[in-house]
Design a protein around this motif. Structure first.
Motif, PDB file in Angstrom:
ATOM      1  N   ASN A   1      41.566  32.004  42.592  1.00 49.51           N
ATOM      2  CA  ASN A   1      40.100  31.976  42.677  1.00 49.51           C
ATOM      3  C   ASN A   1      39.511  30.833  41.850  1.00 49.51           C
ATOM      4  O   ASN A   1      38.588  30.144  42.301  1.00 49.51           O
ATOM      5  CB  ASN A   1      39.508  33.314  42.234  1.00 49.51           C
ATOM      6  CG  ASN A   1      39.778  34.412  43.238  1.00 49.51           C
ATOM      7  OD1 ASN A   1      40.035  34.164  44.411  1.00 49.51           O
ATOM      8  ND2 ASN A   1      39.737  35.653  42.767  1.00 49.51           N
ATOM      9  N   GLN A   2      40.046  30.623  40.647  1.00 42.27           N
ATOM     10  CA  GLN A   2      39.526  29.550  39.796  1.00 42.27           C
ATOM     11  C   GLN A   2      39.848  28.172  40.374  1.00 42.27           C
ATOM     12  O   GLN A   2      39.012  27.260  40.314  1.00 42.27           O
ATOM     13  CB  GLN A   2      40.101  29.675  38.384  1.00 42.27           C
ATOM     14  CG  GLN A   2      39.545  30.880  37.635  1.00 42.27           C
ATOM     15  CD  GLN A   2      40.189  31.019  36.280  1.00 42.27           C
ATOM     16  OE1 GLN A   2      39.904  30.227  35.383  1.00 42.27           O
ATOM     17  NE2 GLN A   2      41.073  31.997  36.128  1.00 42.27           N
TER      18      GLN A   2
ATOM     19  N   THR B   1      50.636  27.091  39.357  1.00 42.11           N
ATOM     20  CA  THR B   1      49.207  26.770  39.265  1.00 42.11           C
ATOM     21  C   THR B   1      49.004  25.340  38.788  1.00 42.11           C
ATOM     22  O   THR B   1      48.204  24.589  39.361  1.00 42.11           O
ATOM     23  CB  THR B   1      48.493  27.770  38.325  1.00 42.11           C
ATOM     24  OG1 THR B   1      48.596  29.084  38.888  1.00 42.11           O
ATOM     25  CG2 THR B   1      47.031  27.405  38.118  1.00 42.11           C
TER      26      THR B   1
ATOM     27  N   ASP C   1      49.847  35.249  32.139  1.00 42.04           N
ATOM     28  CA  ASP C   1      49.808  35.489  33.579  1.00 42.04           C
ATOM     29  C   ASP C   1      48.967  36.731  33.832  1.00 42.04           C
ATOM     30  O   ASP C   1      49.467  37.806  34.130  1.00 42.04           O
ATOM     31  CB  ASP C   1      51.215  35.652  34.144  1.00 42.04           C
ATOM     32  CG  ASP C   1      51.216  35.622  35.655  1.00 42.04           C
ATOM     33  OD1 ASP C   1      50.197  35.212  36.251  1.00 42.04           O
ATOM     34  OD2 ASP C   1      52.236  36.005  36.247  1.00 42.04           O
ATOM     35  N   SER C   2      47.669  36.544  33.700  1.00 41.25           N
ATOM     36  CA  SER C   2      46.708  37.635  33.815  1.00 41.25           C
ATOM     37  C   SER C   2      45.554  37.163  34.691  1.00 41.25           C
ATOM     38  O   SER C   2      45.124  36.008  34.593  1.00 41.25           O
ATOM     39  CB  SER C   2      46.183  38.001  32.422  1.00 41.25           C
ATOM     40  OG  SER C   2      45.010  38.770  32.502  1.00 41.25           O
ATOM     41  N   ILE C   3      45.031  38.063  35.505  1.00 36.18           N
ATOM     42  CA  ILE C   3      43.895  37.671  36.352  1.00 36.18           C
ATOM     43  C   ILE C   3      42.659  37.358  35.522  1.00 36.18           C
ATOM     44  O   ILE C   3      41.740  36.708  35.999  1.00 36.18           O
ATOM     45  CB  ILE C   3      43.572  38.732  37.432  1.00 36.18           C
ATOM     46  CG1 ILE C   3      43.207  40.071  36.815  1.00 36.18           C
ATOM     47  CG2 ILE C   3      44.713  38.872  38.417  1.00 36.18           C
ATOM     48  CD1 ILE C   3      42.654  41.075  37.811  1.00 36.18           C
ATOM     49  N   ASP C   4      42.643  37.805  34.260  1.00 32.29           N
ATOM     50  CA  ASP C   4      41.513  37.537  33.369  1.00 32.29           C
ATOM     51  C   ASP C   4      41.661  36.218  32.604  1.00 32.29           C
ATOM     52  O   ASP C   4      40.715  35.796  31.935  1.00 32.29           O
ATOM     53  CB  ASP C   4      41.351  38.681  32.365  1.00 32.29           C
ATOM     54  CG  ASP C   4      41.040  39.993  33.056  1.00 32.29           C
ATOM     55  OD1 ASP C   4      40.297  39.982  34.061  1.00 32.29           O
ATOM     56  OD2 ASP C   4      41.545  41.040  32.601  1.00 32.29           O
ATOM     57  N   GLN C   5      42.810  35.567  32.681  1.00 30.54           N
ATOM     58  CA  GLN C   5      43.047  34.307  31.966  1.00 30.54           C
ATOM     59  C   GLN C   5      42.159  33.217  32.557  1.00 30.54           C
ATOM     60  O   GLN C   5      42.187  32.963  33.758  1.00 30.54           O
ATOM     61  CB  GLN C   5      44.517  33.892  32.079  1.00 30.54           C
ATOM     62  CG  GLN C   5      44.824  32.503  31.539  1.00 30.54           C
ATOM     63  CD  GLN C   5      44.787  32.415  30.039  1.00 30.54           C
ATOM     64  OE1 GLN C   5      45.472  33.154  29.358  1.00 30.54           O
ATOM     65  NE2 GLN C   5      43.967  31.515  29.504  1.00 30.54           N
TER      66      GLN C   5
ATOM     67  N   SER D   1      53.914  31.813  38.763  1.00 31.51           N
ATOM     68  CA  SER D   1      52.449  31.809  38.761  1.00 31.51           C
ATOM     69  C   SER D   1      51.862  30.665  37.932  1.00 31.51           C
ATOM     70  O   SER D   1      51.172  29.791  38.456  1.00 31.51           O
ATOM     71  CB  SER D   1      51.934  33.156  38.255  1.00 31.51           C
ATOM     72  OG  SER D   1      50.529  33.186  38.254  1.00 31.51           O
TER      73      SER D   1
ATOM     74  N   ASN E   1      48.665  33.934  40.360  1.00 38.21           N
ATOM     75  CA  ASN E   1      47.958  35.221  40.423  1.00 38.21           C
ATOM     76  C   ASN E   1      46.562  35.019  41.022  1.00 38.21           C
ATOM     77  O   ASN E   1      46.040  33.902  41.027  1.00 38.21           O
ATOM     78  CB  ASN E   1      47.952  35.915  39.058  1.00 38.21           C
ATOM     79  CG  ASN E   1      46.968  35.328  38.075  1.00 38.21           C
ATOM     80  OD1 ASN E   1      45.803  35.134  38.372  1.00 38.21           O
ATOM     81  ND2 ASN E   1      47.436  35.057  36.865  1.00 38.21           N
ATOM     82  N   PRO E   2      45.963  36.090  41.547  1.00 37.99           N
ATOM     83  CA  PRO E   2      44.655  35.961  42.226  1.00 37.99           C
ATOM     84  C   PRO E   2      43.565  35.337  41.358  1.00 37.99           C
ATOM     85  O   PRO E   2      42.711  34.612  41.871  1.00 37.99           O
ATOM     86  CB  PRO E   2      44.293  37.403  42.600  1.00 37.99           C
ATOM     87  CG  PRO E   2      45.603  38.119  42.670  1.00 37.99           C
ATOM     88  CD  PRO E   2      46.482  37.462  41.639  1.00 37.99           C
ATOM     89  N   GLY E   3      43.601  35.585  40.061  1.00 34.52           N
ATOM     90  CA  GLY E   3      42.612  34.979  39.172  1.00 34.52           C
ATOM     91  C   GLY E   3      42.747  33.463  39.139  1.00 34.52           C
ATOM     92  O   GLY E   3      41.748  32.730  39.185  1.00 34.52           O
TER      93      GLY E   3
END
Length: 181
Positions: free
Chosen positions: A168-169, A132, A91-95, A128, A163-165
């Motif tokens: 966005n994806q 998703t 659960d990371s915006i970079d994932q 999250s 999460n925001p990442g």
């Protein structure tokens, strides 16, 4: 008054190894969204007719310790017929989301639901990662726009908040699909 979308499955949320009906009843072929605890409650799983569990959380066994492994082994022993799919998401915006993998899992979820078999999608909290995947499933198999799917999921599980990442994806994936139409 808003009309519920015509989808072949019902959606429920689960928490603390309990589930509350979102459309007022339970029947075979339902989609459940929650945290990890319902995935180990064998009575709950049997009562809901769950035959597929999708774990979207990477490293739950690492974070939860030996108790997690023991609970998992107990469930597998008591309910060996339940298929389990693991998607290792942090659960990371970079994932980065692997849309090929998500598509395959969404297809599998759809197969179970069409065959009147219930599915539990979970992560650690049901907030999250699992949300998703459910949003993606609704987009992919029920022709819902991502924003519409997000609103539906959030209306059924208020704490659902990718999460925001991830958001966005998902939105970028939708834009790509629209361009190829």
């Amino acid at each position: 008054m808003a009309v519920e979308p015509k989808i072949p499955c019902q959606m429920y949320f689960s928490g603390k190894a309990d589930s509350r009906s979102l459309w007022g009843y339970t029947r075979p072929g339902c989609l459940y969204l929650g945290g990890y605890k319902p995935a180990f409650n064998t009575e709950y799983l049997e009562s809901k007719g769950i035959n597929l569990i999708v774990n979207t959380a990477e490293g739950l066994n690492k974070y939860m310790g030996p108790r997690y492994a023991k609970q998992h082994a107990n469930r597998v022993q008591k309910l060996p017929h339940i298929e389990e799919i693991n998607i290792n998401l942090q659960d990371s915006i970079d994932q980065k989301l692997d849309f090929k993998e998500l598509s395959e899992v969404a297809h599998k979820i759809n197969e179970y639901l069409e065959n009147k078999q219930s599915v539990l999608v979970h992560c650690a909290q049901g907030k999250s990662r699992s949300a998703t995947l459910v949003i993606f499933y609704l987009f992919k198999h029920h022709n819902m726009r991502m924003a519409e799917a997000f609103k539906l999921v959030q209306s059924k599980r208020r704490m659902a908040e990718p999460n925001p990442g991830f958001v966005n994806q998902l939105m970028e994936f939708e834009r790509m699909k629209e361009k190829t139409k």
